[in-house]
Design an enzyme around this catalytic site. Structure first.
Site, PDB file in Angstrom:
ATOM      1  N   LYS A  23       0.850  -1.208   0.000  1.00 15.67           N
ATOM      2  CA  LYS A  23       0.000   0.000   0.000  1.00 15.67           C
ATOM      3  C   LYS A  23       0.883   1.255   0.000  1.00 15.67           C
ATOM      4  CE  LYS A  23      -3.473   2.289   2.880  1.00 15.67           C
ATOM      5  NZ  LYS A  23      -4.369   2.878   1.913  1.00 15.67           N
ATOM      6  N   ARG A  24       1.891   1.230   0.877  1.00 16.58           N
ATOM      7  CA  ARG A  24       2.753   2.404   1.009  1.00 16.58           C
ATOM      8  C   ARG A  24       3.474   2.722  -0.310  1.00 16.58           C
ATOM      9  NH1 ARG A  24       7.305   1.897   4.685  1.00 16.58           N
ATOM     10  NH2 ARG A  24       5.963   0.522   5.886  1.00 16.58           N
ATOM     11  N   TYR A  63      -1.277 -24.154   9.212  1.00 21.40           N
ATOM     12  CA  TYR A  63      -0.950 -23.686   7.867  1.00 21.40           C
ATOM     13  C   TYR A  63      -2.222 -23.296   7.114  1.00 21.40           C
ATOM     14  CZ  TYR A  63       1.178 -23.484   3.228  1.00 21.40           C
ATOM     15  OH  TYR A  63       1.597 -23.071   1.997  1.00 21.40           O
ATOM     16  N   GLU A  81      -8.804  -0.927   0.982  1.00 18.13           N
ATOM     17  CA  GLU A  81      -7.590  -0.099   1.020  1.00 18.13           C
ATOM     18  C   GLU A  81      -7.054   0.151  -0.389  1.00 18.13           C
ATOM     19  OE1 GLU A  81      -6.128   1.189   3.862  1.00 18.13           O
ATOM     20  OE2 GLU A  81      -7.797   0.388   5.037  1.00 18.13           O
ATOM     21  N   THR A  93       4.539 -28.390  -5.621  1.00 22.48           N
ATOM     22  CA  THR A  93       5.610 -27.997  -6.544  1.00 22.48           C
ATOM     23  C   THR A  93       6.874 -28.782  -6.209  1.00 22.48           C
ATOM     24  OG1 THR A  93       4.663 -25.785  -6.568  1.00 22.48           O
ATOM     25  CG2 THR A  93       6.887 -26.007  -7.431  1.00 22.48           C
TER      26      THR A  93
END
Ligand code: UDP
Length: 231
Positions: A23-24, A63, A81, A93
């Protein structure tokens, strides 16, 4: 499971710290989510529309629930936001640079086969997984990073489904090992089946995996062999 509280912290507070950072800096945030969102699935194969079958109090919950909370956080930062986000759900994977003895089935079987010790199958070996070669995964992640208008979630995995017993046989074939196979009890709440439906990834990202299990296992075994010869 060896680091249960840390796992919960990374999935929750760790994810939120990264969302703050995104966001910043007005950055796109890509959440590496997981097929564990689907838990022990009652729908097969699993598409993104399936909400999953997960225990909030079971042994895997440290988890599973952290990752589910991570998805919820990511959606909230998107909705409230205005952070640009994407969510990928990564299925099993494998490939070079797997950590030796990390407990996962491919690294376990390959290392066991190359060391000539028995391959350890948990349960009856009839449970299935669908293994995606690491290069394919990375291509999918990069495609999702570039798709700035696509939130997902989107499955990234290889739909080629295989039983754990068959995987053991393939690892023995690929390595030429004469290791035997031993069976021990299945871990509690081990998912019985797992296979991604990748229709959405094909349509929205133009992505599908290119490396077969046969080729991928060969590359993985070669890499582990090189590591062993360097020891
Ligand atoms: N497994 C096994 N032997 C091992 C390690 C794992 O039979 O030495 C099984 C495990 O019980 C599960 C599957 O292989 O059914 C995949 O396990 P992994 O931990 O690699 O991935 P996940 O369960 O998170 O999909």
């Amino acid at each position: 499971m060896r680091l249960p509280l840390e796992t919960l912290a990374v999935g929750s507070r760790g994810t939120e710290a990264c969302l703050h950072l995104a966001k910043r800096h007005d950055a796109r945030f890509l959440l590496a989510s997981t097929s564990e969102i689907y838990g022990n699935p009652l729908v097969h194969p699993q598409s993104e529309a399936y909400w999953g079958n997960v225990s909030s109090i079971g042994p895997r919950s440290v988890y599973d629930e952290a990752k589910r909370f991570g998805e919820a956080l990511t959606m909230a930062y998107s909705r409230y936001e205005s952070v640009n986000v994407g969510i990928v759900r990564i299925f099993n994977t494998y490939g070079p640079r797997l950590r030796r003895g990390d407990g996962r089935v491919v690294s376990n079987f390959v290392c066991q086969a190359l060391s000539g010790v028995p391959l350890t199958i948990y349960g009856d070996g009839l449970q299935t997984r669908s293994f995606c070669y690491v290069d394919d995964l990375v291509t999918g992640l990069l495609a999702m990073i570039d798709q700035r208008d696509f939130v997902g979630p989107v499955n990234i995995g290889n739909p080629q489904e295989i039983t754990v017993a068959e995987l053991a046989r393939r690892v023995l074939d690929t390595t030429g090992s004469t290791s035997e196979v031993v069976y021990s009890p299945a871990p509690e709440q081990d998912p019985a089946r797992r296979q991604p439906d990748i229709t959405l990834a094909r349509e929205r990202l133009g992505w599908s995996p290119a490396v077969s299990l046969e080729d991928g296992l060969e590359r993985t075994v070669n890499w582990f062999r090189e590591q062993t010869s360097l020891l």
